[in-house]
Motif scaffolding. Sequence first.
Motif, mmCIF file in Angstrom:
data_model
loop_
_atom_site.group_PDB
_atom_site.id
_atom_site.type_symbol
_atom_site.label_atom_id
_atom_site.label_comp_id
_atom_site.label_asym_id
_atom_site.label_seq_id
_atom_site.Cartn_x
_atom_site.Cartn_y
_atom_site.Cartn_z
ATOM 1 N N ASP A 22 -41.476 -5.134 26.260
ATOM 2 C CA ASP A 22 -41.712 -6.551 25.946
ATOM 3 C C ASP A 22 -40.816 -6.999 24.796
ATOM 4 O O ASP A 22 -40.604 -8.196 24.591
ATOM 5 C CB ASP A 22 -43.199 -6.762 25.598
ATOM 6 N N ARG B 29 -38.231 -9.435 25.845
ATOM 7 C CA ARG B 29 -38.700 -10.832 25.961
ATOM 8 C C ARG B 29 -38.712 -11.491 24.586
ATOM 9 O O ARG B 29 -38.220 -12.607 24.407
ATOM 10 C CB ARG B 29 -40.116 -10.867 26.563
ATOM 11 N N ARG C 271 -37.325 -10.787 32.919
ATOM 12 C CA ARG C 271 -38.484 -10.142 32.310
ATOM 13 C C ARG C 271 -38.796 -8.790 32.938
ATOM 14 O O ARG C 271 -39.088 -7.816 32.248
ATOM 15 C CB ARG C 271 -39.690 -11.076 32.444
ATOM 16 N N SER D 27 -36.336 -6.358 31.823
ATOM 17 C CA SER D 27 -36.193 -6.360 30.356
ATOM 18 C C SER D 27 -34.722 -6.394 29.956
ATOM 19 O O SER D 27 -34.282 -5.647 29.069
ATOM 20 C CB SER D 27 -36.870 -5.125 29.742
#
Length: 405
Positions: A74, A77, A102, A105
């Motif tokens: 994450d 992001r 997303r 990544s």
Amino acid sequence: MTAYQIFTSEQAMRFADEHSELFGEHSKLSATEFGDGNLNLVFRVVNDKGTSLIVKQALPYARCVGESWPLSTDRARIEAEVLKLHARFCPEHTVEVLHFDRALSAILMEDLKQYDILRTALIKGKQFAHLAPQLANYLANTLFYTSDFVLTGPAKKAAVAQFTNPDLCLITEDLFFTDPYCNHERNTIHSLILPSARALWYDTDLQAEVAMLKADFLSKPQALLHGDLHSGSIFINNENCKVIDAEFGFYGPIGFDVGVLIGNLLINYVASPGVFKTPEEQSQQQHYLLTQIHTLWQHFADTFSQLQQTATQDPTLQNSRYQQRFLQQVFTDAIGYAGCELIRRTVGLAHVADLERISDAKQRAVCEIHALTLGRVLILERAQLDSITALLDKVQRTVAAIAAP
Ligand code: ADP
Ligand code: MG
């Protein structure tokens, strides 16, 4: 939607081609992985005309350690969203993100090959007058426009949630605030400075102040920080500078971004006697760095204050006395975080080339002890250092007063 997989060069190339018009239809592409960072893969994708883009992909673990240190992807992001938001408020000095995926990544961004990494440039003795005003601009605009001065309560809370970044914040919480002040296995301490490093483990006055700074890092969501604004996250050339690598971004104390940057300029300051051959070169470099720190703070404070006076939305926060106090506290915090950065880059896990490149171990030890001593003084005395001239005076006096080990 494509499932996550670690890119080969071929896949990075296809990703870049798919999400950019830049390469044209018949271009021959090639890609190489060249990341020298700690956590991620970084590919340069080039066509036959020399046009290039960067693909950065987060691995599900820290690259420098391996799969034994899992890390949320994450962070890619967060990095893409921080960079895009910061680019809205300061496009001149933020790397441009062209696409973010997303599931993979992966970020596609502009290639800053016309620039040098600031740390490398500083070590070479390159000087740029625009460094401080431009970075002050970046800091003032990105931090002000993501703060309570502008956002409504609900918008701010949504932003704090959007940028909650537990894995990477934990790295800072541990490596920056905890490890250097105890005998932690992650620390790297050169043998010649072991007594000075060990003194940190028993320095309860210092530890109390570091606890205050850490508590603020944990619980003072003032603005959307870059979160890792060291001189390896800044690219510079003769005209401009641009910030990259915002994966540590989160809502935290404004003084953290300002302080980490000042701390990195001060690391170069204490390293100068080991990096440059002649006393003239050393003092020229040190003078340059102090001038830049002076301009950085002055320009940041002027710009931030101007924004406070003209663009604050919340009527309560329009109070001028409050605004001045706020800025003074940012200064105090920044000095403390600069001190922590000096210490953690000297005895913690992540060392920096300014000090590591000093080949003479004795000379390096002298510079490292300067870093530890200066870091300690800044943390302990930050509340008394009430102006930028007082800070710079303290830096000069502290470093000049330390005897060689
Ligand atoms: P990490 O987060 O893994 O430390 P960085 O974002 O710092 O990765 O990037 C690692 C290296 O990749 C940088 O030091 C630089 O050499 C190169 N790099 C990253 N982004 C760019 C870019 N936009 N343009 C040119 N080089 C880049
Ligand atoms: Mg990084």
